[in-house]
Design a protein around this motif. Structure first.
Motif, PDB file in Angstrom:
ATOM      1  N   ILE A 284     -11.077 -88.085  41.582  1.00 41.25           N
ATOM      2  CA  ILE A 284     -10.812 -86.622  42.102  1.00 41.25           C
ATOM      3  C   ILE A 284     -12.229 -86.039  41.945  1.00 41.25           C
ATOM      4  N   ALA A 285     -12.606 -85.273  43.002  1.00 46.30           N
ATOM      5  CA  ALA A 285     -13.886 -84.673  42.969  1.00 46.30           C
ATOM      6  C   ALA A 285     -14.008 -83.387  42.254  1.00 46.30           C
ATOM      7  N   ILE A 286     -15.100 -83.007  41.864  1.00 42.00           N
ATOM      8  CA  ILE A 286     -15.402 -81.641  41.060  1.00 42.00           C
ATOM      9  C   ILE A 286     -15.129 -80.458  42.082  1.00 42.00           C
ATOM     10  N   ALA A 287     -14.596 -79.492  41.785  1.00 41.24           N
ATOM     11  CA  ALA A 287     -14.593 -78.338  42.455  1.00 41.24           C
ATOM     12  C   ALA A 287     -15.927 -77.559  42.161  1.00 41.24           C
ATOM     13  N   LEU A 288     -16.400 -77.243  43.473  1.00 42.16           N
ATOM     14  CA  LEU A 288     -17.942 -76.720  43.498  1.00 42.16           C
ATOM     15  C   LEU A 288     -17.627 -74.849  43.429  1.00 42.16           C
ATOM     16  N   PRO A 289     -18.525 -74.423  42.967  1.00 41.16           N
ATOM     17  CA  PRO A 289     -18.184 -72.821  42.770  1.00 41.16           C
ATOM     18  C   PRO A 289     -18.396 -72.022  43.973  1.00 41.16           C
ATOM     19  N   SER A 290     -19.007 -72.598  45.152  1.00 37.43           N
ATOM     20  CA  SER A 290     -19.229 -71.798  46.305  1.00 37.43           C
ATOM     21  C   SER A 290     -19.513 -72.647  47.449  1.00 37.43           C
ATOM     22  N   ASP A 291     -19.012 -72.140  48.748  1.00 39.45           N
ATOM     23  CA  ASP A 291     -19.165 -72.770  49.972  1.00 39.45           C
ATOM     24  C   ASP A 291     -20.895 -72.886  50.135  1.00 39.45           C
ATOM     25  N   ASP A 292     -21.605 -72.278  49.646  1.00 37.93           N
ATOM     26  CA  ASP A 292     -22.867 -72.611  49.746  1.00 37.93           C
ATOM     27  C   ASP A 292     -23.698 -73.420  49.086  1.00 37.93           C
TER      28      ASP A 292
END
Length: 327
Positions: A284-292
């Protein structure tokens, strides 16, 4: 039911793991499995892995001659015609399947097109969104009764870290007012694949149907056939002699490694009771903080947003005229 956290679970596998490695010890005897596009690239390796574990594998194919040639060494794989850009073809295929099989234990929505020039299906929908998302949405809805009867089915949607290129433009989905950008269109379709898994899992988990989206990795396959040499060079996937660069930790994989995350999501017991998450490198991949974010391996908020997922699901129902039979 609680949402599955978008966070690694310690799978024991990694970026260089192959489909053969992740399926080792898994018994799929008596299971019915479907892989769209299962006759080329990572789809072919996905089929090979499922078959090695004893599954009965069905491959819907747009190009039957190519499919027959690719699967000649696996004569027990069942081939049938289907074109993801042709709604009537999808319905006819699903009808034939349901007349022959009562259950569908695993559905891998693997087929897709990438970076094609602007073309539209017969309904006027942009082709990458239509083939990669809407066609699979319609297929999944039509196969829903068999998925529910499997009592523990898993659906795997092939997304991509290309979701970083674009979210869903709900105001101009089909590039009717904005200038067509082949990579924005591809990115939009890959974000849609991830959101599809979020929505499907939310709907299906009460009936035992769980869904996952996956980033398989960067793999040299027929998917790149529409790219110019300049576009291919920009992807940094080939060395100076034209051979594919293999560096799994840097997102450059063999087809066998590329198929591994799909197979892991479809079969691994550690994922029992989980779903609605985006996976990469057999984890399961990490959740990134922003779309950028410029990070290659995680998932951006635009592709996990519950509200966007619900909105896309409702829009997909409207665009296809197809709904899940939730009786």
């Amino acid at each position: 039911m609680m949402l599955t956290p978008q966070a690694p679970i310690g799978s024991g596998f990694g970026a260089s793991s192959t489909a053969a490695e992740v399926i080792k010890g898994i018994d799929l005897t008596g299971k019915i499995v479907m892989v769209t596009g299962g006759y080329a690239g990572i789809g072919l390796e996905t089929v090979r892995a499922f078959r090695s574990a004893g599954a009965k594998v069905i491959v819907p194919a747009r190009d039957m001659e190519k499919a027959k040639a690719a699967l000649a060494d696996m004569p027990d794989v069942l081939l049938d015609t289907m074109d993801l850009l042709n709604p009537a073809s999808i319905d006819a295929f699903a009808e034939r399947f349901l007349s022959q099989f009562d259950k569908l234990h695993i559905l891998v929505n693997n087929a897709g097109i990438m970076a094609v020039p602007l073309t539209r299906d017969e309904r006027g929908y942009e082709s990458q969104f239509a083939a990669n998302h809407l066609g699979h949405f319609q297929l999944t809805c039509r196969l829903w009764p068999a998925l529910v009867r499997a009592e523990g089915a898993r659906v795997v949607a092939l997304s991509s870290f290309a979701h970083r290129r674009a979210g869903i433009d709900f105001n101009d989905l089909n590039f009717e007012r904005r200038e067509y950008d082949t990579w924005a269109a591809y990115g939009q379709s890959k974000t849609a694949n991830a959101l599809f898994a979020v929505a499907l899992d939310s709907i299906g988990k009460s009936q035992g149907v769980r869904a996952f989206s996956v980033h398989p990795g960067g793999i040299a396959t027929d998917l790149q056939r529409h790219l110019s040499q300049a576009q291919l060079n920009s992807l940094d996937m080939f060395d100076k002699s034209g051979k594919p660069i293999i560096s799994p930790e840097n997102n450059r994989k063999t087809p066998e490694q590329g198929a591994a995350t799909s197979v892991w999501c479809a079969t691994n017991p550690k994922l029992e009771g989980m779903g609605g998450v985006y996976c990469a490198d057999c984890e399961i991949a990490i959740a990134l903080p922003s779309d950028d974010s410029t990070e290659m391996h995680g998932i951006r908020p635009r592709a996990t947003d519950q509200v966007a997922a619900g909105r896309l699901w409702q829009l997909s129902e409207q665009l296809t005229g197809v709904k899940l039979d939730l009786k």
